[in-house]
Design an enzyme around this catalytic site. Structure first.
Site, PDB file in Angstrom:
ATOM      1  CE  LYS A   1     -45.761  31.438 -10.021  1.00 30.76           C
ATOM      2  NZ  LYS A   1     -46.488  31.696  -8.896  1.00 30.76           N
TER       3      LYS A   1
ATOM      4  CE  LYS B   1     -52.269  35.048 -12.745  1.00 31.29           C
ATOM      5  NZ  LYS B   1     -52.885  34.732 -11.460  1.00 31.29           N
TER       6      LYS B   1
ATOM      7  CE  LYS C   1     -52.755  28.430  -5.938  1.00 32.85           C
ATOM      8  NZ  LYS C   1     -53.031  29.705  -6.567  1.00 32.85           N
TER       9      LYS C   1
HETATM   10  P1  ATP Z   1     -51.738  30.542 -10.069  1.00 35.47           P
HETATM   11  O1  ATP Z   1     -51.231  29.395 -10.879  1.00 35.47           O
HETATM   12  O2  ATP Z   1     -53.200  30.445  -9.748  1.00 35.47           O
HETATM   13  O3  ATP Z   1     -51.295  31.882 -10.536  1.00 35.47           O
HETATM   14  P2  ATP Z   1     -49.713  30.030  -8.093  1.00 35.47           P
HETATM   15  O4  ATP Z   1     -49.577  28.558  -7.949  1.00 35.47           O
HETATM   16  O5  ATP Z   1     -48.686  30.768  -8.832  1.00 35.47           O
HETATM   17  O6  ATP Z   1     -51.137  30.373  -8.627  1.00 35.47           O
HETATM   18  P3  ATP Z   1     -50.307  31.935  -5.997  1.00 35.47           P
HETATM   19  O7  ATP Z   1     -51.673  31.798  -5.425  1.00 35.47           O
HETATM   20  O8  ATP Z   1     -50.079  33.040  -6.967  1.00 35.47           O
HETATM   21  O9  ATP Z   1     -49.828  30.559  -6.618  1.00 35.47           O
HETATM   22  O10 ATP Z   1     -49.245  32.066  -4.837  1.00 35.47           O
HETATM   23  C1  ATP Z   1     -49.439  31.769  -3.468  1.00 35.47           C
HETATM   24  C2  ATP Z   1     -48.132  31.813  -2.752  1.00 35.47           C
HETATM   25  O11 ATP Z   1     -47.356  30.709  -3.155  1.00 35.47           O
HETATM   26  C3  ATP Z   1     -47.295  33.052  -3.035  1.00 35.47           C
HETATM   27  O12 ATP Z   1     -46.633  33.446  -1.862  1.00 35.47           O
HETATM   28  C4  ATP Z   1     -46.348  32.591  -4.080  1.00 35.47           C
HETATM   29  O13 ATP Z   1     -45.181  33.342  -4.119  1.00 35.47           O
HETATM   30  C5  ATP Z   1     -46.112  31.143  -3.657  1.00 35.47           C
HETATM   31  N1  ATP Z   1     -45.800  30.325  -4.801  1.00 35.47           N
HETATM   32  C6  ATP Z   1     -46.609  29.987  -5.820  1.00 35.47           C
HETATM   33  N2  ATP Z   1     -45.976  29.202  -6.701  1.00 35.47           N
HETATM   34  C7  ATP Z   1     -44.723  29.064  -6.231  1.00 35.47           C
HETATM   35  C8  ATP Z   1     -43.571  28.369  -6.686  1.00 35.47           C
HETATM   36  N3  ATP Z   1     -43.580  27.683  -7.792  1.00 35.47           N
HETATM   37  N4  ATP Z   1     -42.459  28.426  -5.952  1.00 35.47           N
HETATM   38  C9  ATP Z   1     -42.436  29.106  -4.810  1.00 35.47           C
HETATM   39  N5  ATP Z   1     -43.468  29.786  -4.314  1.00 35.47           N
HETATM   40  C10 ATP Z   1     -44.602  29.772  -5.011  1.00 35.47           C
END
Ligand code: ATP
Ligand code: LTN
Length: 337
Positions: free
Chosen positions: A199, A116, A202
């Protein structure tokens, strides 16, 4: 008769955007599955969200949406404590103590920070760096034994363990409960539909690779139809050779509860097109009732507020107890009120 106490779990998601299928399959669906076996604390971590720039109105709406989605997906507010991080001042109070016991070197090693901070330009917010210690405070405040997270958060839970053990070494062994990461086996990592080696996220720049929980049936269908698949035509599970196809297989398995092998078997002799269309159908079927319920809840803020007040009250009982304990250990003057 011996009373076996339930273990405590705690988890949270950043309301940085509308939640994705990755958040649902990697986190929320798993919480729903295990909630009756544990004492549960689930939150929307809005203070973590502002480590990257957020538009105030969007942050607020995304926070409501996250809480409504948890409930719509099946989290039971009668048995779990549901709350918003910023409504609990104890998190930042404990975080300060952890800032004084965490080391620059260990925070510097966090891969999420490296990722980040490489995107912020020259001005890296301090909060992006100290973020894992706020997360440690979230966890340690509730004496959580297990922390359900996806693979990507394992390093932060490891750091929490290291800092908790260090504090226990200094201030007494029972200062903190040392937690463990709790990673679901299937659905732990949902990949981006356009770049299946990354991965699903969001905050992905290209939104066509992410399925949002609020996406319409039409959007879901289109995104899966356009999903990147791999060379060849056999449907086999191998994330190195066939990341696109393997991602669709594992999404299906995470939703239907089948094994990966069972899904692969169903597609013997079929083509990528079948896999895409049917994965879209399965995802749509899973999300539709959640979408309806989320909308209903968002239209009734009074009910959401009632749930959040109750959750915060329950959370405060544990958080205040931990904070008092740690303040005493550290040597802060405290008057009993
Ligand atoms: P950002 O894009 O804002 O970094 P993110 O979509 O990666 O966010 P987080 O808020 O970091 O999501 O994660 C919230 C939860 O969802 C965590 O437990 C994370 O491991 C899970 N998570 C997020 N994205 C994935 C994914 N693609 N597959 C499985 N688990 C996920
Ligand atoms: N850092 C996590 C969100 C998070 C969290 C937590 C998860 C903040 N505090 C406490 C589990 C327990 C993330 O970005 N997914």
């Amino acid at each position: 008769m011996a009373v076996t106490q339930k273990k405590t779990i705690l988890s949270g998601i950043q309301p940085t955007n509308r939640l994705t299928l990755g958040n649902y399959l990697g986190a929320i669906k798993n919480w729903v599955k295990i909630q009756s076996d544990y004492t549960c604390f689930f939150m929307a971590v809005d203070q973590h969200a502002i480590t990257t720039r957020q538009k105030p109105e969007e942050l607020r709406e995304n926070t409501w949406f996250a809480i409504a989605s948890y409930i719509a997906a099946g989290i039971d507010p009668a048995t779990c404590s549901l709350f918003i991080q910023s409504q609990m001042p104890q998190h930042t109070q404990l975080a300060w103590i952890l800032y004084c016991n965490g080391y620059m070197g260990e925070l510097n090693r966090m891969t999420q920070f490296k990722d980040k901070s490489s995107k912020t330009g020259a001005n890296i917010p301090v909060g992006l760096f100290t973020y894992p210690l706020l997360m440690a405070a979230d966890i340690l405040l509730y004496d959580a034994q297990l922390v359900p997270v996806g693979e990507d958060q394992k390093q932060h839970v490891e750091l929490t363990r290291d800092v908790a053990q260090r504090v226990n070494g200094i201030y007494g062994e029972d200062a903190f409960v040392v937690p463990e990461a709790f990673i679901p086996k299937v659905g732990a990592r949902v990949m981006d539909l356009q770049t299946p080696t990354a991965k699903m996220s969001k905050s992905a720049v290209n939104e066509s690779g992410s399925i949002f929980l609020a996406d319409s049936a039409d959007q879901i269908e289109k995104k899966f139809k356009r999903a990147v698949t791999d060379s060849g035509s056999d449907i086999t599970f191998d994330f190195n050779e066939k990341p696109g196809v393997s991602n669709l297989i594992s999404i299906q398995a995470a939703i239907t509860g089948e094994t990966i092998d069972a899904v692969v078997q169903r597609y013997q002799g079929k083509q990528y097109g079948h896999l895409k269309v049917e994965t879209a159908e399965i995802v749509r079927g899973e999300l539709l009732p959640i979408q309806l319920k989320t909308r209903e809840l968002l239209a009734d803020r009074g009910e959401l507020i009632r749930i959040l007040r109750l959750g915060a009250e329950q959370a405060a009982v544990v958080a205040d107890r931990t904070l008092k304990r740690i303040y005493d250990r550290v040597g802060f003057v405290r008057f009993e009120s």
